[in-house]
Design an enzyme around this catalytic site. Structure first.
Site, PDB file in Angstrom:
ATOM      1  N   GLY B 132       0.816  -1.213   0.000  1.00 57.30           N
ATOM      2  CA  GLY B 132       0.000   0.000   0.000  1.00 57.30           C
ATOM      3  C   GLY B 132       0.847   1.259   0.000  1.00 57.30           C
ATOM      4  O   GLY B 132       1.017   1.913   1.035  1.00 57.30           O
ATOM      5  N   SER B 168      -1.906  -3.955  -6.022  1.00 57.83           N
ATOM      6  CA  SER B 168      -1.964  -5.263  -6.668  1.00 57.83           C
ATOM      7  C   SER B 168      -2.330  -6.336  -5.657  1.00 57.83           C
ATOM      8  O   SER B 168      -1.780  -6.370  -4.547  1.00 57.83           O
ATOM      9  CB  SER B 168      -0.608  -5.627  -7.282  1.00 57.83           C
ATOM     10  OG  SER B 168      -0.261  -4.694  -8.271  1.00 57.83           O
ATOM     11  N   GLU B 251      13.763  -5.390  -4.334  1.00 58.67           N
ATOM     12  CA  GLU B 251      13.194  -5.694  -5.651  1.00 58.67           C
ATOM     13  C   GLU B 251      14.272  -6.031  -6.660  1.00 58.67           C
ATOM     14  O   GLU B 251      13.987  -6.475  -7.753  1.00 58.67           O
ATOM     15  CB  GLU B 251      12.367  -4.506  -6.165  1.00 58.67           C
ATOM     16  CG  GLU B 251      11.114  -4.293  -5.359  1.00 58.67           C
ATOM     17  CD  GLU B 251      10.218  -3.210  -5.935  1.00 58.67           C
ATOM     18  OE1 GLU B 251      10.717  -2.365  -6.702  1.00 58.67           O
ATOM     19  OE2 GLU B 251       9.027  -3.219  -5.592  1.00 58.67           O
ATOM     20  N   ASN B 377       9.863   4.738 -16.164  1.00 60.27           N
ATOM     21  CA  ASN B 377      11.140   4.895 -16.869  1.00 60.27           C
ATOM     22  C   ASN B 377      11.727   6.299 -16.669  1.00 60.27           C
ATOM     23  O   ASN B 377      12.941   6.451 -16.533  1.00 60.27           O
ATOM     24  CB  ASN B 377      10.949   4.641 -18.368  1.00 60.27           C
ATOM     25  CG  ASN B 377      11.045   3.155 -18.694  1.00 60.27           C
ATOM     26  OD1 ASN B 377      11.014   2.306 -17.800  1.00 60.27           O
ATOM     27  ND2 ASN B 377      11.179   2.840 -19.974  1.00 60.27           N
TER      28      ASN B 377
HETATM   29  C1  LIG Z   1       0.050  -2.902 -12.952  1.00 59.62           C
HETATM   30  C2  LIG Z   1       0.381  -1.976 -11.852  1.00 59.62           C
HETATM   31  C3  LIG Z   1       0.509  -2.485 -10.571  1.00 59.62           C
HETATM   32  C4  LIG Z   1       0.794  -1.627  -9.507  1.00 59.62           C
HETATM   33  N1  LIG Z   1       0.857  -2.164  -8.255  1.00 59.62           N
HETATM   34  C5  LIG Z   1       1.059  -1.333  -7.197  1.00 59.62           C
HETATM   35  C6  LIG Z   1       1.034  -1.846  -5.860  1.00 59.62           C
HETATM   36  O1  LIG Z   1       0.845  -3.051  -5.642  1.00 59.62           O
HETATM   37  N2  LIG Z   1       1.203  -1.009  -4.845  1.00 59.62           N
HETATM   38  C7  LIG Z   1       1.427   0.326  -5.045  1.00 59.62           C
HETATM   39  O2  LIG Z   1       1.600   1.043  -4.085  1.00 59.62           O
HETATM   40  N3  LIG Z   1       1.435   0.866  -6.292  1.00 59.62           N
HETATM   41  C8  LIG Z   1       1.259   0.058  -7.375  1.00 59.62           C
HETATM   42  N4  LIG Z   1       1.249   0.594  -8.634  1.00 59.62           N
HETATM   43  C9  LIG Z   1       1.380   2.035  -8.805  1.00 59.62           C
HETATM   44  C10 LIG Z   1       2.672   2.500  -9.459  1.00 59.62           C
HETATM   45  O3  LIG Z   1       3.750   2.387  -8.588  1.00 59.62           O
HETATM   46  C11 LIG Z   1       2.446   3.945  -9.982  1.00 59.62           C
HETATM   47  O4  LIG Z   1       1.557   3.851 -11.064  1.00 59.62           O
HETATM   48  C12 LIG Z   1       3.718   4.605 -10.414  1.00 59.62           C
HETATM   49  O5  LIG Z   1       4.519   4.920  -9.306  1.00 59.62           O
HETATM   50  C13 LIG Z   1       3.462   5.874 -11.238  1.00 59.62           C
HETATM   51  O6  LIG Z   1       2.575   6.749 -10.610  1.00 59.62           O
HETATM   52  P1  LIG Z   1       1.307   7.340 -11.386  1.00 59.62           P
HETATM   53  O7  LIG Z   1       0.598   6.216 -11.997  1.00 59.62           O
HETATM   54  O8  LIG Z   1       0.574   8.194 -10.433  1.00 59.62           O
HETATM   55  O9  LIG Z   1       1.893   8.227 -12.562  1.00 59.62           O
HETATM   56  P2  LIG Z   1       2.427   9.729 -12.475  1.00 59.62           P
HETATM   57  O10 LIG Z   1       3.405   9.845 -11.373  1.00 59.62           O
HETATM   58  O11 LIG Z   1       1.311  10.674 -12.515  1.00 59.62           O
HETATM   59  O12 LIG Z   1       3.232   9.806 -13.845  1.00 59.62           O
HETATM   60  C14 LIG Z   1       2.618  10.098 -15.111  1.00 59.62           C
HETATM   61  C15 LIG Z   1       3.721  10.356 -16.127  1.00 59.62           C
HETATM   62  O13 LIG Z   1       4.499  11.483 -15.691  1.00 59.62           O
HETATM   63  C16 LIG Z   1       5.851  11.152 -15.642  1.00 59.62           C
HETATM   64  N5  LIG Z   1       6.507  11.853 -14.530  1.00 59.62           N
HETATM   65  C17 LIG Z   1       6.090  11.975 -13.250  1.00 59.62           C
HETATM   66  N6  LIG Z   1       6.986  12.628 -12.502  1.00 59.62           N
HETATM   67  C18 LIG Z   1       8.019  12.925 -13.320  1.00 59.62           C
HETATM   68  C19 LIG Z   1       9.277  13.577 -13.147  1.00 59.62           C
HETATM   69  N7  LIG Z   1       9.673  14.049 -11.958  1.00 59.62           N
HETATM   70  N8  LIG Z   1      10.085  13.685 -14.206  1.00 59.62           N
HETATM   71  C20 LIG Z   1       9.708  13.198 -15.432  1.00 59.62           C
HETATM   72  N9  LIG Z   1       8.550  12.586 -15.647  1.00 59.62           N
HETATM   73  C21 LIG Z   1       7.708  12.445 -14.610  1.00 59.62           C
HETATM   74  C22 LIG Z   1       5.870   9.644 -15.408  1.00 59.62           C
HETATM   75  O14 LIG Z   1       7.077   9.070 -15.860  1.00 59.62           O
HETATM   76  C23 LIG Z   1       4.681   9.191 -16.236  1.00 59.62           C
HETATM   77  O15 LIG Z   1       5.100   9.023 -17.557  1.00 59.62           O
HETATM   78  C24 LIG Z   1       0.969  -0.245  -9.733  1.00 59.62           C
HETATM   79  C25 LIG Z   1       0.850   0.260 -11.019  1.00 59.62           C
HETATM   80  C26 LIG Z   1       0.552  -0.586 -12.082  1.00 59.62           C
HETATM   81  C27 LIG Z   1       0.438  -0.001 -13.449  1.00 59.62           C
END
Ligand SMILES: Cc1cc2nc3c(=O)[nH]c(=O)nc-3n(C[C@H](O)[C@H](O)[C@H](O)COP(=O)(O)OP(=O)(O)OC[C@H]3O[C@@H](n4cnc5c(N)ncnc54)[C@H](O)[C@@H]3O)c2cc1C
Lengths: 385, 400
Positions: B132, B168, B251, B377
């Protein structure tokens, strides 16, 4: 299993880096590359006399240091990093490995002995001008005449061929095709009928030559291995040398990355160092990724090359390891060099800054011994056909 | 530097392979190659029974110290175990978040009591975990979590309020490790705590999120006075960020090799299709398959480098570890594209209605998440540039 450098290997790498930083700075590289010979004999003497690199992986019985290919690769990486101008690659990685893999005991003790004393430079010639570095690249021929063999043909891309004392050449039996009929011969460059001509190159820090052989007659003492059956041995030699070349490429990547980080951290535009821009950081991150992945590839390939030299368990993976390493490292080096030039801006385009030396080396080494496409096709053949 | 394994390790390899051959049979046969990312909805209950079967044989948590119920395997043996596990086609592990993340974190940062309380359930395969971390306003900017934790001293309980997202396997999990704010006035990575929370309680609601594959592997999790005991916090209040970051290091452990064997299985399937439908004769496809193969080989050696090397004295990741996530995630995403291009126009045809994806189709869609979760990435590149190359940190913004 142990995949980290030993302390001794770490030391060899550090010693090489310290030595080369001193003797192969930009000014030294530029001095050497401006000459037709392509290296400074005094420096080569120091390499042989103080560092003993020419003998690094030659067995002790022939006067070598008896170290492994991992040590050679670690050293080669540093040579690529500092663009050392020397006949090392041709002498040790091409001809030296050919002697080790295909030479008889007598041939080894005669020629490897001189090589270890630093008295002899040598090279390997097999490709007549093809981008396919397999057996079809060999068009020079041999024929039997009584107890002698008569050789004819042309070679291109012969590294240091215009300065080497000794040539290892590959030729095929007249009218043979593919991997059949290949022979390997030892030929002193001074032999009548052997003509070695310098080919000026865009990458001036590595010299290439064209070799023409006209009706050269040699005796059985010149024949390496089993005449007509030598493709397999030559293929092994090329693979082992390819791994050393890939290590040189990794050294080049590392230097470009270091230069780029240093330059972008100094250069200020819009009141910020350009290193603080994310577009610049992300390119640098990609450069580091390619460099580290390439490094993993060569360390693994070096271990396999060592097994191949000793004929131990993993020898069978040699050609795969060489193709994996060379395809990745070739593409990585050129990409990293291109990114470096872009991040240097206008100064990267000048003769004065060193970036162009690496950009040129990246392209020349990419194509030497097979580019990425060639090596991937080799992998594809074993996976898909 | 040496690639071959010792004779004792090869014996261990036989032992693992034999056990798997003997036990991954009968009722478990159908679990072969099932589960894992993109396929987690397949046989979850049966796979938990399999997890317990593994536990009986002593094959869960093989790298953990014996005192915590692990097998105490050397790095080499762990490498072998994960390789043989994937080679046998054994199913995706339902317990991987517990074994790979929660457990090692508790071992590294937890109290003796927490170890006694939580580790046995992970080892036995009876208790599953979820992570979480992410919240609607805390994605890449994880330190922006808003979920609050308040200590009710009278009841000796922490009370949690807020919302997690993308969690997840929360719908399967018995416990969740939760990053929450212990100091309501704090910002960023100060004032956070790391909590071990039971999922089965009135204060927690789990709502599945339908994902790109049409299936649901992740969820929204709502905390409304959700409870855990006063001593269910790992580290002190305020240490949460340190604990959470320590976990990210796990990880990049040995399990990456198991993941690579799964990649190998997928690539093998792509190769089989290419040979079957003639794509293997296309020079461009040949290049792409060979590239995928070469890079997967290197990935293995990069992991061995990661595992063999000692980390720097300041605990910083080595360079080959820093680039690892960006490398494998991008590789895997590219494999997905390759798989579809090998299939050609067949790539669009489903196994059936309403939305039955083949394994490769599901892989192709699921790999789009690999470059997002666990640090996108872009975030990986920031980290590499800043920690690996010492380039300036990103400026902090002023929005919101
Ligand atoms: C299949 C799946 C399973 C997951 N499982 C878990 C889980 O079990 N537990 C959990 O806690 N989380 C989980 N996650 C969440 C995951 O860790 C987040 O989706 C991830 O950290 C990205 O956050 P966001 O989706 O809010 O995207 P955002 O942070 O909003 O990013 C959107 C875009 O902006 C870019 N961006 C953001 N900040 C910057 C920066 N400083 N510089 C350049 N580009 C930037 C990102 O690269 C991305 O392309 C899961 C996600 C997926 C897709």
């Amino acid at each position: 299993m142990e995949f980290a450098f030993t302390q001794e290997q770490e030391m060899i790498r550090e010693t090489a880096a310290a030595f080369l930083a001193e003797v192969s700075d930009s000014a030294a590289v530029r001095r050497a590359m401006a000459t037709e010979r392509g290296y400074e004999p005094a420096l080569w003497d120091r390499v042989c006399g103080e560092m003993y690199w020419q003998a690094i992986h030659v067995p002790e019985e022939y006067g070598g240091m008896g170290l492994g290919y991992v040590e050679l690769v670690a050293t080669m990486e540093q040579m690529g990093r500092f663009l050392l101008c020397s006949p090392f690659f041709a002498t040790v990685c091409l001809a030296g490995n050919a002697l080790r893999v295909a030479g008889s005991k007598e041939q080894q003790s005669r020629w490897l002995g001189q090589l270890c004393e630093g008295k002899l430079t040598a090279t390997l010639a097999f490709n007549s001008g093809s981008s396919d570095w397999g057996a079809d690249a060999i068009t020079a021929t041999w024929r039997r005449e009584g107890d002698a063999y008569v050789l004819n043909g042309c070679y291109r891309y012969v590294i240091d061929g215009h300065t080497a004392d000794l040539l290892v050449i590959a030729a095929r039996e007249e009218d043979s095709k593919g991997e059949a009929g290949i022979g390997l011969f030892l030929l002193p460059a001074a032999t009548a009928g052997v003509e070695c001509r310098w080919l000026p190159t865009m990458d001036q820090a590595r010299k290439q030559a064209a070799v023409r052989i006209t009706e050269v007659s040699v005796g059985t003492e010149a024949v390496m291995g089993e005449l007509g059956q030598s493709w397999e041995a030559l293929a092994r030699v090329i693979d082992i040398a390819t791994i050393a070349l890939a290590a040189e490429q990794v050294g080049g990547c590392q230097q470009l990355l270091d230069m780029t980080v240093a330059y972008t951290s100094e250069r200020v535009q819009f009141n910020r160092t350009i290193a603080s821009y994310q577009a610049v950081k992300h390119k640098a991150a990609d450069m580091m990724l390619r460099t580290e992945v390439a490094r993993s590839a060569i360390y693994y390939a070096a271990c396999i090359a060592q097994e191949a030299l000793e004929g131990t368990a993993l020898s069978g993976e040699l050609s795969e390891a060489a193709s994996v390493a060379k395809s990745y490292c070739s593409d990585a080096y050129f990409a990293v060099a291109g990114d470096a030039l872009q991040l240097f801006g206008g100064v990267g385009f000048t003769w004065e800054y060193d970036v162009h030396l690496y950009l040129k080396r990246a392209k020349s080494s990419e194509h030497l011994l097979g580019n990425g496409t060639y090596h991937r096709e080799r992998l594809a053949c074993s996976l898909l056909d | 530097m040496k690639l071959s394994f010792s004779p004792e390790d090869e014996l261990f390899r036989d032992q693992v392979a034999t056990w798997l051959r003997d036990n991954l049979a009968g009722e478990f046969e159908k679990l072969k190659y099932r589960g894992g990312p993109g396929d987690e909805h397949m046989f979850p209950a049966e796979r938990q029974v399999w997890e317990q079967k593994l536990a009986e044989g002593g094959w869960t948590c093989v790298g953990w110290p014996r005192e915590y119920g692990g097998r105490g395997c050397s790095i080499e043996q762990q490498v072998i175990f994960f390789e043989e596990y994937a080679r046998a086609g054994a199913p995706g592990r339902v317990g991987h978040i517990g074994e790979g993340l929660a457990g090692p974190t508790i071992i590294a940062f937890g109290t003796e009591e927490q170890k006694r309380k939580y580790l046995p359930g992970i080892v036995a395969g009876t208790q599953l975990w979820c992570q979480g971390y992410s919240e609607p306003s805390a994605g890449s900017d994880l330190a922006n979590v808003k979920t609050r934790a308040r200590l009710d001293e009278a009841r000796g309980k922490w009370l949690l309020n807020g919302q997690k997202v993308w969690t997840s396997l929360a719908h399967e999990a018995d416990f969740c490790f939760v990053l929450a704010r212990t100091d309501p006035d704090s910002v960023a990575h100060k004032g956070l705590g790391f909590f071990l929370v039971a999922m089965d309680q009135p204060g927690i609601e789990v709502r599945p999120i339908e994902q790109i594959t049409g299936t649901s592997e992740f969820n929204e999790v709502f905390f409304d006075d959700a409870e855990c005991r006063a001593d269910d916090i790992v580290g002190e209040p305020g240490d949460g960020w340190k604990v959470a970051m320590g976990l990210l290091g796990f990880e990049r452990g040995v399990s990456t090799l198991g993941q690579q064997m799964q990649f190998q299985n997928e690539l093998d399937e792509v190769v089989r299709f290419a040979k079957g439908n003639g794509a293997a004769n296309d020079p461009v496809i040949r290049q792409r398959i060979a590239r995928a193969h070469a890079e997967l080989k290197i990935m293995r050696y990069n992991s061995l480098r990661m595992l063999s090397g000692q980390s720097a004295s300041d605990g910083a990741l080595q360079k080959e570890a820093l680039i690892y996530k960006l490398f494998w995630a991008t590789w895997h995403r590219t494999l997905g594209e390759l798989a579809m291009d090998v299939l050609g126009p067949e790539c669009d045809i489903l196994e059936g209605a309403p939305y039955a994806l083949s394994r490769l189709q599901s892989m192709y869609l699921f790999v789009r998440s690999d470059t997002i979760y666990g640090g996108t990435n872009q975030i990986q590149r920031n980290i590499i540039a800043e920690r690996g190359l010492g380039m300036p940190r990103e400026p902090k913004g002023t929005a919101r």
